[in-house]
Motif scaffolding. Sequence first.
Motif, PDB file in Angstrom:
ATOM      1  N   LEU A  42       1.532  -7.532  -7.020  1.00 36.17           N
ATOM      2  CA  LEU A  42       2.571  -6.969  -6.150  1.00 36.17           C
ATOM      3  C   LEU A  42       3.264  -5.785  -6.816  1.00 36.17           C
ATOM      4  O   LEU A  42       3.646  -4.823  -6.145  1.00 36.17           O
ATOM      5  N   GLY A  43       3.439  -5.853  -8.129  1.00 36.53           N
ATOM      6  CA  GLY A  43       4.048  -4.742  -8.851  1.00 36.53           C
ATOM      7  C   GLY A  43       3.129  -3.539  -8.976  1.00 36.53           C
ATOM      8  O   GLY A  43       3.576  -2.401  -8.990  1.00 36.53           O
ATOM      9  N   LYS A  44       1.847  -3.798  -9.088  1.00 38.65           N
ATOM     10  CA  LYS A  44       0.875  -2.714  -9.284  1.00 38.65           C
ATOM     11  C   LYS A  44       0.528  -2.002  -7.979  1.00 38.65           C
ATOM     12  O   LYS A  44       0.360  -0.779  -7.962  1.00 38.65           O
ATOM     13  N   PHE A  45       0.406  -2.759  -6.903  1.00 40.60           N
ATOM     14  CA  PHE A  45      -0.034  -2.158  -5.642  1.00 40.60           C
ATOM     15  C   PHE A  45       1.120  -1.993  -4.692  1.00 40.60           C
ATOM     16  O   PHE A  45       1.081  -1.533  -3.638  1.00 40.60           O
TER      17      PHE A  45
ATOM     18  N   VAL B  23       5.706 -15.041   0.455  1.00 38.62           N
ATOM     19  CA  VAL B  23       6.993 -15.539  -0.046  1.00 38.62           C
ATOM     20  C   VAL B  23       7.393 -14.806  -1.324  1.00 38.62           C
ATOM     21  O   VAL B  23       8.541 -14.373  -1.470  1.00 38.62           O
ATOM     22  N   PHE B  24       6.465 -14.645  -2.262  1.00 37.70           N
ATOM     23  CA  PHE B  24       6.786 -13.950  -3.515  1.00 37.70           C
ATOM     24  C   PHE B  24       7.173 -12.500  -3.242  1.00 37.70           C
ATOM     25  O   PHE B  24       8.081 -11.969  -3.875  1.00 37.70           O
ATOM     26  N   ASP B  25       6.495 -11.863  -2.307  1.00 38.17           N
ATOM     27  CA  ASP B  25       6.839 -10.485  -1.954  1.00 38.17           C
ATOM     28  C   ASP B  25       8.254 -10.423  -1.371  1.00 38.17           C
ATOM     29  O   ASP B  25       9.045  -9.559  -1.756  1.00 38.17           O
ATOM     30  N   LYS B  26       8.591 -11.328  -0.487  1.00 35.80           N
ATOM     31  CA  LYS B  26       9.931 -11.356   0.109  1.00 35.80           C
ATOM     32  C   LYS B  26      11.003 -11.672  -0.935  1.00 35.80           C
ATOM     33  O   LYS B  26      12.149 -11.256  -0.797  1.00 35.80           O
ATOM     34  N   MET B  27      10.628 -12.408  -1.987  1.00 42.34           N
ATOM     35  CA  MET B  27      11.565 -12.734  -3.062  1.00 42.34           C
ATOM     36  C   MET B  27      11.728 -11.575  -4.049  1.00 42.34           C
ATOM     37  O   MET B  27      12.558 -11.647  -4.947  1.00 42.34           O
ATOM     38  N   GLY B  28      10.926 -10.542  -3.911  1.00 37.72           N
ATOM     39  CA  GLY B  28      11.017  -9.404  -4.813  1.00 37.72           C
ATOM     40  C   GLY B  28      10.292  -9.609  -6.131  1.00 37.72           C
ATOM     41  O   GLY B  28      10.561  -8.914  -7.110  1.00 37.72           O
TER      42      GLY B  28
END
Length: 133
Positions: free
Chosen positions: A130-133, A65-70
């Motif tokens: 998510l920002g790092k990888f 969910v967090f990935d889909k939210m950007g």
Amino acid sequence: MKKIIITVLITFIASIVVSSVPGYFFYAPHQIELSGLFPDAVPPIPDFSYMTLGALFFMIFSVVVFDKMGINSLKSGAIAGIWFALLVFSFFDFTLMGLFNIGTLEFALVDIAVSGFMGCIQGAVIGWSLGKF
């Protein structure tokens, strides 16, 4: 897919560390108390295999969910983690209060607050990863 798997693993480990303090000082005494009141329904020590599996599913859900939210930074993850946890655990706690007469409003409110704090940490870890990888 690689960043999702890495983030789930990092978040899962961080969640175990973060939840150990409130688990020991807040949840364990309540578990023991409930076990004394309802020995056939509530064990004094929870079955961690089910809790671990549930936590893993929740981590996968949160990361996707967090990935889909950007969400891709420590700050945005922490902010999203707070509101996400507060809303999810408000749902759980108030639903359980409506179904069972074994919890108190005080316990539910403290649980929601503790969950919000843990959600902040978990969200920050998710956002960072998510920002790092």
